[in-house]
Design a protein around this motif. Structure first.
Motif, short mmCIF file in Angstrom:
data_model
loop_
_atom_site.label_atom_id
_atom_site.label_comp_id
_atom_site.label_asym_id
_atom_site.label_seq_id
_atom_site.Cartn_x
_atom_site.Cartn_y
_atom_site.Cartn_z
N GLU A 86 -38.23 -31.54 5.46
CA GLU A 86 -38.04 -31.94 6.58
C GLU A 86 -37.22 -33.13 7.04
O GLU A 86 -37.78 -34.71 6.17
CB GLU A 86 -38.26 -31.92 8.01
CG GLU A 86 -37.04 -31.89 9.22
CD GLU A 86 -37.91 -31.70 10.57
OE1 GLU A 86 -39.04 -31.26 10.78
OE2 GLU A 86 -37.04 -32.21 11.36
N ASN B 231 -32.37 -31.47 10.59
CA ASN B 231 -31.83 -31.80 12.63
C ASN B 231 -30.51 -31.22 12.70
O ASN B 231 -29.78 -31.71 11.99
CB ASN B 231 -32.89 -32.45 13.59
CG ASN B 231 -33.70 -32.61 12.83
OD1 ASN B 231 -34.81 -31.11 13.52
ND2 ASN B 231 -34.80 -33.58 12.41
N GLU C 257 -32.16 -26.93 12.04
CA GLU C 257 -32.98 -26.46 12.98
C GLU C 257 -32.53 -26.88 13.94
O GLU C 257 -31.92 -28.45 14.05
CB GLU C 257 -34.21 -27.85 12.81
CG GLU C 257 -34.84 -27.56 11.86
CD GLU C 257 -36.38 -28.58 11.70
OE1 GLU C 257 -37.05 -27.73 10.30
OE2 GLU C 257 -36.98 -29.10 12.77
N ASP D 292 -36.52 -25.36 16.98
CA ASP D 292 -38.17 -27.03 17.08
C ASP D 292 -38.05 -26.94 18.46
O ASP D 292 -37.73 -26.68 18.76
CB ASP D 292 -36.83 -28.08 16.37
CG ASP D 292 -37.92 -29.38 15.99
OD1 ASP D 292 -38.63 -29.09 15.97
OD2 ASP D 292 -36.67 -30.30 14.90
MG MG Z 1 -37.34 -31.32 13.22
#
Ligand code: MG
Ligand code: C2E
Ligand code: MG
Ligand code: MG
Length: 290
Positions: free
Chosen positions: A63, A124, A156, A185
């Motif tokens: 991530e 994200n 996400e 998330d």
């Molecule tokens: Mg995340």
């Protein structure tokens, strides 16, 4: 005495509010220049496959997490500046930079690490990005420019965002049409629930750290994880346990059926070079726990 104490508390509270407002406006001014001065950079945290006996698959994914190296304040957490980035509109430039850099790095790792390279890249998306009319075009352009395979990108979004309205739903479907994967998330902290999971076009549910950290000691949280996994699985979604810090938490997450895990037990978020070392070291001994 009680009244005086209450008065002191009120003064202290007001002072804290003023300090926070000051910090915010100072960060706000600095964030504008931070983008141009390249003070923002990406770190990457491994997302591992959870296997039996505390073993893990190190190459499942990573991530991307943004960091700000402030010239005076040092490292500033995204928790303290993503909100500012959103309210100032800087999030669009920042979000694009995070995504473009992450895609370029990911493609480079495939070349440099071959079989030890991560198979999935999670990035994200913030609220403001998700409501941006040309988000899909921008993502498509970044995929094309970097050579990033859409199927290996996971965007996400937070639970509270996903629960909102037809516009968001439309946007999510547009992203899915690009071939990218979507993850929900911090699941468990927002307002949606297991019963509305089927309404969302997501591939993965990330169970929030607050549940994972309690699961080893609280039967209630253990059951919540198990229920989430059962519902997610019945909908064809995979699950990730966030914030695994102990082997016990990893074992509980695996026992409750979570497919993947992420947390300090495996690795903190790392800069690209350190991540490559981590991946290489762990791919060399795939059976080692961590
Ligand atoms: Mg995340
Ligand atoms: P998130 O997407 O849920 O990311 C996971 C957060 O948990 C990261 O914090 C990570 O460092 C932290 N974490 C991972 N493992 C552990 C653990 O074992 N224990 C503990 N205590 N924490 C762990 P980080 O990097 O500070 O990011 C916080 C949040 O800021 C992220 O939560 C995400 O919502 C947001 N964020 C970070 N980078 C970006 C970005 O590039 N764009 C946007 N829109 N939001 C971002
Ligand atoms: Mg999360
Ligand atoms: Mg979280």
């Amino acid at each position: 005495v009680a009244k005086a104490q209450g008065g002191n508390r009120a003064v202290a509270f007001e002072q804290e509010m003023r300090d926070q407002a000051l910090l915010r406006s100072s960060l706000e001014a600095d964030l504008r220049t931070a983008v141009e001065r390249a003070e923002l950079f990406n770190v990457y945290q491994p997302v591992v496959g959870l296997l039996a006996d505390g073993h893990m698959d190190p190459g499942a994914g990573v991530e991307a997490l943004v960091r700000w190296r402030h010239p005076v304040r040092g490292l500033v957490s995204p928790i303290d500046f993503i909100g500012i980035a959103e309210s100032t509109g800087l999030i669009h430039a920042i979000g694009e930079q995070v995504l473009a850099t992450a895609c370029r790095d990911f493609v480079a790792w495939q070349r440099q690490l071959s079989t030890a390279a991560p198979r999935l890249l999670a990035v994200n998306l913030s609220r403001a990005q998700l409501t941006q009319a040309d988000l899909c075009d921008r993502v498509a352009a970044i995929l094309a420019a970097s050579g990033m395979p859409a199927a290996q990108l996971q965007l996400e979004i937070t639970e509270s965002l996903a629960a909102q309205g037809a516009d968001i739903q439309h946007q999510l479907l547009g992203l899915k049409q690009l071939g990218v994967k979507l993850a929900l998330d911090d699941f468990g902290t927002g307002y949606s629930s297991l019963s509305s999971l089927h309404l969302l076009p997501v591939d993965t549910v990330k169970i929030d750290r607050s549940f994972v950290s309690l699961a080893a000691s609280s039967a209630h949280h253990k059951v919540l994880i198990e229920a989430t996994v059962l519902v997610a699985r019945s909908l064809g979604m995979t699950t990730v346990a966030e914030g695994i810090e102990t082997l016990e938490q990893a074992n509980v997450a695996h026992a409750q059926g979570c497919d993947k895990g992420q947390g300090y037990l495996y690795s903190r978020p790392l800069e690209s070079a350190a991540l490559q070392q981590w991946l290489t070291a762990h791919a060399a001994q795939p059976a080692a726990a961590h």
